[in-house]
Design a protein around this motif. Structure first.
Motif, mmCIF file in Angstrom:
data_model
loop_
_atom_site.group_PDB
_atom_site.id
_atom_site.type_symbol
_atom_site.label_atom_id
_atom_site.label_comp_id
_atom_site.label_asym_id
_atom_site.label_seq_id
_atom_site.Cartn_x
_atom_site.Cartn_y
_atom_site.Cartn_z
ATOM 1 N N ASN A 2 -2.218 9.070 6.946
ATOM 2 C CA ASN A 2 -1.723 7.827 6.377
ATOM 3 C C ASN A 2 -0.246 7.636 6.721
ATOM 4 O O ASN A 2 0.592 8.418 6.323
ATOM 5 C CB ASN A 2 -1.926 7.842 4.858
ATOM 6 N N CYS A 36 6.057 2.051 7.198
ATOM 7 C CA CYS A 36 5.760 0.934 8.110
ATOM 8 C C CYS A 36 6.875 -0.114 8.099
ATOM 9 O O CYS A 36 7.226 -0.654 7.050
ATOM 10 C CB CYS A 36 4.433 0.289 7.699
ATOM 11 N N PRO A 52 -4.630 6.574 12.758
ATOM 12 C CA PRO A 52 -4.808 5.748 11.565
ATOM 13 C C PRO A 52 -5.945 6.249 10.689
ATOM 14 O O PRO A 52 -5.951 6.028 9.488
ATOM 15 C CB PRO A 52 -5.138 4.372 12.134
ATOM 16 N N HIS A 91 -5.624 -4.839 7.440
ATOM 17 C CA HIS A 91 -6.003 -5.708 6.329
ATOM 18 C C HIS A 91 -6.397 -7.080 6.843
ATOM 19 O O HIS A 91 -5.952 -7.494 7.906
ATOM 20 C CB HIS A 91 -4.810 -5.914 5.384
ATOM 21 N N LYS A 106 0.304 -2.381 0.572
ATOM 22 C CA LYS A 106 0.876 -1.032 0.602
ATOM 23 C C LYS A 106 0.327 -0.206 1.758
ATOM 24 O O LYS A 106 1.041 0.586 2.367
ATOM 25 C CB LYS A 106 0.560 -0.329 -0.719
ATOM 26 N N GLY A 107 -0.959 -0.388 2.077
ATOM 27 C CA GLY A 107 -1.538 0.437 3.139
ATOM 28 C C GLY A 107 -2.826 -0.157 3.670
ATOM 29 O O GLY A 107 -3.297 -1.175 3.176
ATOM 30 N N HIS A 108 -3.383 0.516 4.697
ATOM 31 C CA HIS A 108 -4.557 -0.057 5.361
ATOM 32 C C HIS A 108 -5.873 0.406 4.743
ATOM 33 O O HIS A 108 -5.909 1.324 3.932
ATOM 34 C CB HIS A 108 -4.513 0.267 6.852
ATOM 35 N N CYS A 111 1.398 4.623 6.350
ATOM 36 C CA CYS A 111 1.845 3.315 5.860
ATOM 37 C C CYS A 111 3.193 3.352 5.130
ATOM 38 O O CYS A 111 3.894 2.341 5.090
ATOM 39 C CB CYS A 111 0.787 2.720 4.940
ATOM 40 N N GLU A 112 3.562 4.526 4.574
ATOM 41 C CA GLU A 112 4.777 4.555 3.734
ATOM 42 C C GLU A 112 6.008 4.094 4.499
ATOM 43 O O GLU A 112 6.919 3.497 3.925
ATOM 44 C CB GLU A 112 5.105 5.973 3.214
ATOM 45 N N CYS A 167 -0.216 -6.419 8.000
ATOM 46 C CA CYS A 167 -0.821 -5.082 8.107
ATOM 47 C C CYS A 167 -1.975 -5.150 9.090
ATOM 48 O O CYS A 167 -2.861 -5.996 8.966
ATOM 49 C CB CYS A 167 -1.314 -4.627 6.739
ATOM 50 N N LYS A 225 3.038 -8.205 1.780
ATOM 51 C CA LYS A 225 2.622 -7.086 2.653
ATOM 52 C C LYS A 225 1.955 -6.000 1.808
ATOM 53 O O LYS A 225 2.527 -5.509 0.844
ATOM 54 C CB LYS A 225 3.839 -6.522 3.403
ATOM 55 N N PRO A 261 2.944 4.490 13.439
ATOM 56 C CA PRO A 261 1.901 5.455 13.154
ATOM 57 C C PRO A 261 1.916 6.691 14.045
ATOM 58 O O PRO A 261 1.166 7.624 13.796
ATOM 59 C CB PRO A 261 0.623 4.651 13.400
#
Ligand code: SAM
Ligand code: SF4
Length: 344
Positions: free
Chosen positions: A266, A271, A262, A288, A320-322, A268-269, A285, A318, A244
């Motif tokens: 974003n 990670c 965070p 999450h 996709k994102g937080h 997350c792509e 994650c 996993k 991040p």
């Protein structure tokens, strides 16, 4: 687990790629949920810690980490709680260092509050640790005590010097805190860079009940950056760790400044990381509630086949994102576990 024996054995060394095509190469391991400090944004004053019996032994942690290394983890970070307060933790560091020697692992590192470093820095260096992150939010002894509830800054400063003397590269991590250290960040930057240490600023993340609202603590780094840019020439750097942090060069100091955002960016792509707790729970994650138990398959057999299949199943989930949000309507934890459980 249900595959043919050949398929199951393949799981031992197959790469970990998630449903969004991200290959996992970075593992963060919380070796204890305990800590000798109580940073107010991280823990409540009266934390209840896990019963010792729930913890994986150091041998089990070694086996778990080694299974991930066999499946392509190249960078391993020990964290906590405070990793250096786990009894005998150095035996784990020493045994994991065999993967550095073999070349299977590229980097073994840790994140620490620095209080134990004066005693342990040299041994870390002897085990092949080259870089560490030390968390320090202020240089003011009174504020340090306020933030950590009872910590003594001198111990941390001594620890940092011991690490530098042992040849470890030190990066300072500081959480940007509204009304607490916001005015001090330019000094922290000059101090860190003056000693050749990088500085990374972190936004408060809404993790765990801590006995007060996050709104009071949250300071957007977009604002911090704009303020720093009035005093320093900041130039975006292209480099990325898959994490991040975004980095800028600071012309006046010649050092590097990172921003972990965070809440406002974003990331997350790209990670590439997953986390395991000291009880063997895998979180794919940070933002999450997702969790997979690896302690059970680890303990179910001496062979790692079952474990590797469980890892693959978890990586397949996993997200996709937080889901982090801090605003007036959401002034409560987005994720119920504390940062000290997953280690940040
Ligand atoms: N005890 C070690 C330390 O302090 O470096 C390792 C564990 S600590 C949980 C890892 C990092 O997470 C520290 O840099 C700490 O400042 C940060 N942290 C803890 N709680 C946080 C929160 N709610 N939001 C953002 N960062 C947090
Ligand atoms: Fe302990 Fe680190 Fe959490 Fe502070 S941030 S309470 S030092 S685990």
């Amino acid at each position: 687990m249900n595959g043919s024996p050949a398929t199951s054995r393949d799981a031992l060394s197959s790469a970990m790629t998630d449903p969004f095509g991200r290959t996992i190469s970075y593992l963060r391991v919380s070796v204890t949920d305990r800590c000798d400090l109580r940073c107010f944004y991280c823990m409540s004053e009266d934390m209840t810690f896990l019963p010792k019996a729930d913890l994986l032994t150091l041998e089990e942690l070694d086996r778990l980490c080694s299974a991930f290394i066999a499946k392509g983890v190249k960078k391993l970070r020990l964290t906590g709680g405070e990793p250096l307060v786990r009894r005998n933790v150095m035996s784990l560091v020493r045994s994991l260092s065999r993967h550095l020697v073999s070349g299977a692992l590229g980097e073994l590192t840790l994140t620490t509050n620095g209080t134990q470093l004066a005693k342990q820095a040299q041994e870390l260096a002897d085990c092949g640790v080259r870089r560490i992150n030390v968390s320090l939010d202020t240089l003011d002894p009174r504020k340090f005590r306020e933030i950590t509830r009872w910590g003594e800054i001198d111990k941390v400063l001594e620890g940092i010097e011991a690490a530098r003397a042992a040849g470890l590269a030190v990066k300072i991590n500081a959480v940007a805190l509204k009304n607490l250290n916001e005015d001090e960040l330019p000094d922290l930057l000059r101090w860190a860079h003056g000693k050749g240490m990088g500085l990374t600023l972190i936004e408060v993340m809404p993790m765990g009940e801590i006995g007060s609202g996050r709104i009071d603590q949250y300071l957007p780094l977009s604002l911090v950056r704009a303020r720093l840019a009035q005093q320093f020439t900041l130039t975006d750097l292209a480099e990325s760790t898959g994490g991040p942090a975004r980095y800028v060069g600071v012309a006046e100091t010649g050092g590097k400044l990172g921003f972990i955002t965070p809440m406002t960016h974003n990331f997350c792509e790209s990670c590439n990381r997953v986390r395991i707790t000291c009880t063997g729970t895998l979180h794919t994650c940070l933002g999450h509630e997702d969790a997979s138990d690896l302690r059970k398959p680890l303990r179910a057999s001496d062979d790692d086949t079952l474990l590797a299949a469980s890892i693959d199943r978890a990586i397949g989930l996993k997200p996709k994102g937080h889901d982090f949000i801090i605003d007036r309507r959401h002034d409560r934890p987005s994720v119920s576990r504390h940062m000290s459980v997953t280690g940040g």
